[in-house]
Design an enzyme around this catalytic site. Structure first.
Site, short mmCIF file in Angstrom:
data_model
loop_
_atom_site.label_atom_id
_atom_site.label_comp_id
_atom_site.label_asym_id
_atom_site.label_seq_id
_atom_site.Cartn_x
_atom_site.Cartn_y
_atom_site.Cartn_z
N LYS A 134 38.03 8.57 -12.53
CA LYS A 134 38.20 9.02 -11.04
C LYS A 134 37.28 10.01 -10.66
O LYS A 134 36.41 10.03 -9.50
CB LYS A 134 39.59 9.10 -10.64
N ASN A 135 37.44 11.17 -11.02
CA ASN A 135 36.83 12.51 -10.42
C ASN A 135 35.23 12.28 -10.92
O ASN A 135 34.77 13.33 -10.34
CB ASN A 135 37.41 13.73 -11.04
N ARG B 129 38.91 15.13 0.71
CA ARG B 129 38.33 16.11 0.58
C ARG B 129 36.77 16.05 -0.13
O ARG B 129 35.94 16.63 0.21
CB ARG B 129 38.81 17.20 -0.30
N ASP C 132 45.43 16.08 -2.16
CA ASP C 132 46.62 16.19 -2.63
C ASP C 132 47.30 17.43 -1.93
O ASP C 132 46.60 18.40 -1.86
CB ASP C 132 46.90 16.24 -4.06
N VAL D 176 44.88 27.77 -11.93
CA VAL D 176 43.84 26.74 -10.97
C VAL D 176 44.26 26.72 -9.63
O VAL D 176 43.49 27.22 -8.57
CB VAL D 176 43.53 25.48 -11.77
N ASP E 126 45.13 19.29 -14.34
CA ASP E 126 45.64 17.73 -13.80
C ASP E 126 46.52 17.43 -15.23
O ASP E 126 47.16 16.44 -15.33
CB ASP E 126 44.63 17.03 -13.70
#
Length: 432
Positions: A21-22, A90, A114, A325, A303
């Site tokens: 996804k990223n 974003r 998020d 983070v 994550d």
């Protein structure tokens, strides 16, 4: 609409890991840098991509979906004003370089993401200003102008921000001269984006000490690229196997992208085996608590923190988790505690890594007491972000009784065909 899961369930089987996804979402925006077609293979079918699709189509891209292949073509930028989107996140700010390169002007919203901390974009904007861009913030939008083009510059990021590194890459590939990024983020998804840009004609070099150098070119052409597997999805199913005492083969998971995660798996007393086309995760017996700290790559990914913290609730003894983070990523622990977990969150640094949140009163450390038997509660549990959502799914699989999870739009943003994959693993789950 909510997810109903009956537990406890021991999960075993095979799951195919989708494209990252990223990486996919950023590559869609990168396709706006050229007027020629860009083809992306191994594309994940998730709602996050539909959000980005609306953005790129708004400015003029034509998007064609062929199963897990996406073809994007933007022969002309029809508008430099990306406002009025039905949904946004974003990633909108990453469209600034393409619009500036091709139109000299951009208007983009400031919003989305998020609920895991404010994540300001000042690093992005400061770098673009250093490249000659004039940027004003007017209400809920950024107005950026570069009528004479962008110029290469030297940027030292105060923190190796993934988003800022990506934005500077997209700006530097067509800027005049050389752009150097010091203290750059080097996540696998960024390296994948670099390879895509190289396939399109960019000149990008990786140096020592987190340095990336970009020599601007006059134009980029179209290209074809296969997106790397999603290491977050692979870790999620790995945590599912560990927490439930099962065994899951994550097809397409790559060892090179998950080294730190794999070390944590063995440190708690579980194990994995690298196969020809993936990794199988399994629990050998009782697990033990550990100290865990998140960090930028190649450290333990933020994550991974939420689902792995759930694993720690099933480990004997005390575990300590230090999040370095994001400053506010432990909100999900309230729901886990309602299920019977024993997690205490602190605003102190409970770790050894340098932490930018030290003495700033952010709830960024946790102590986990295990092992605990989780039990379903008599009310639906809310999902507030993607990784917290999959954590609650795994918790429901460990818990005795029937759990109900709502806020499924967050899971749909990050996990392709989650219900189908869970049912393919033999899990008693339904969407009602």
């Amino acid at each position: 609409m909510h997810l109903k899961i009956r537990g406890p369930q021991r999960v075993e089987g095979e799951v195919v890991i989708s494209g990252a996804k990223n990486a996919a979402s950023k590559m869609m925006v990168a396709s706006l840098l050229t007027d020629e077609p860009v083809i992306l293979h191994n594309f994940p079918k998730i709602d996050e991509i539909e959000i980005v699709r609306e953005l790129v189509e708004k400015v003029g891209a034509k998007v064609e979906v062929r199963d897990h292949t996406l073809v994007l073509s933007t022969p002309k930028i029809l508008t430099e004003e990306v406002v009025g989107l039905s949904r946004a996140n974003r990633i909108s700010v990453l469209a600034l370089p393409a619009l500036l390169h091709r139109k000299g002007r951009a208007v983009l919203p400031v919003l989305g993401g998020d609920k895991i901390g404010p994540r300001p974009v000042n690093y992005h904007l400061d770098a673009l200003r250093a490249m000659g861009v004039r940027i004003d913030e007017k209400g809920s939008a950024f107005l950026a102008e570069a009528p004479h083009g962008l110029c290469g510059t030297h940027v030292h990021l105060p923190y190796p921000s993934v988003g800022a590194t990506e934005n500077i890459l997209l700006a530097g590939v067509l800027a005049k001269g050389r752009t150097v990024i010091e203290n750059a983020a080097l996540e696998p998804e960024i390296l994948d984006l670099i390879m895509m840009l190289q396939n399109m004609g960019a000149i990008i070099e990786l140096g020592t000490g987190r340095t990336i150098s970009i020599d601007g070119v006059e134009r980029l052409h179209g290209g074809s690229h296969e997106i790397l597997p999603d290491r977050m999805e692979a870790a999620s199913y790995a945590c599912m196997a560990l927490a439930t005492g099962g065994r899951i083969f994550c097809r397409h998971a790559r060892q090179a992208d998950m080294l730190t995660f794999l070390n944590a798996v063995r440190r708690v007393g579980a194990d994995y085996e690298v196969m020809g086309d993936g990794i199988v995760f399994f629990r050998k017996g009782p697990m033990r608590g550990i100290d865990l700290e998140t960090d930028t790559h190649p450290g333990f990914m933020t994550d991974w923190q939420q689902p792995f913290t759930l694993v720690l609730t099933q480990c004997e003894g005390t575990s300590v988790v230090h999040e370095t983070v994001y400053e506010d990523r432990f909100g999900y622990t309230k729901s886990l505690n309602e299920l019977g977990a024993r997690i205490t969150v602190f605003d102190k640094c409970l770790g050894e890594l340098p932490c930018r949140f030290r003495s700033r009163r952010h709830p960024h450390s946790a102590i986990v007491q295990g092992a605990t038997q989780l039990k379903a509660v008599g009310k639906p549990l809310d999902i507030f972000d993607i990784r917290a959502g999959i954590t609650l799914v795994i918790a429901a699989l460990c818990a005795e009784g029937e759990s109900h999870l709502k806020g499924l739009e967050h899971l749909d943003r990050g996990y392709e065909n989650l219900l189908g994959k869970l049912q393919g693993l033999g899990i008693d789950v339904e969407r009602v």
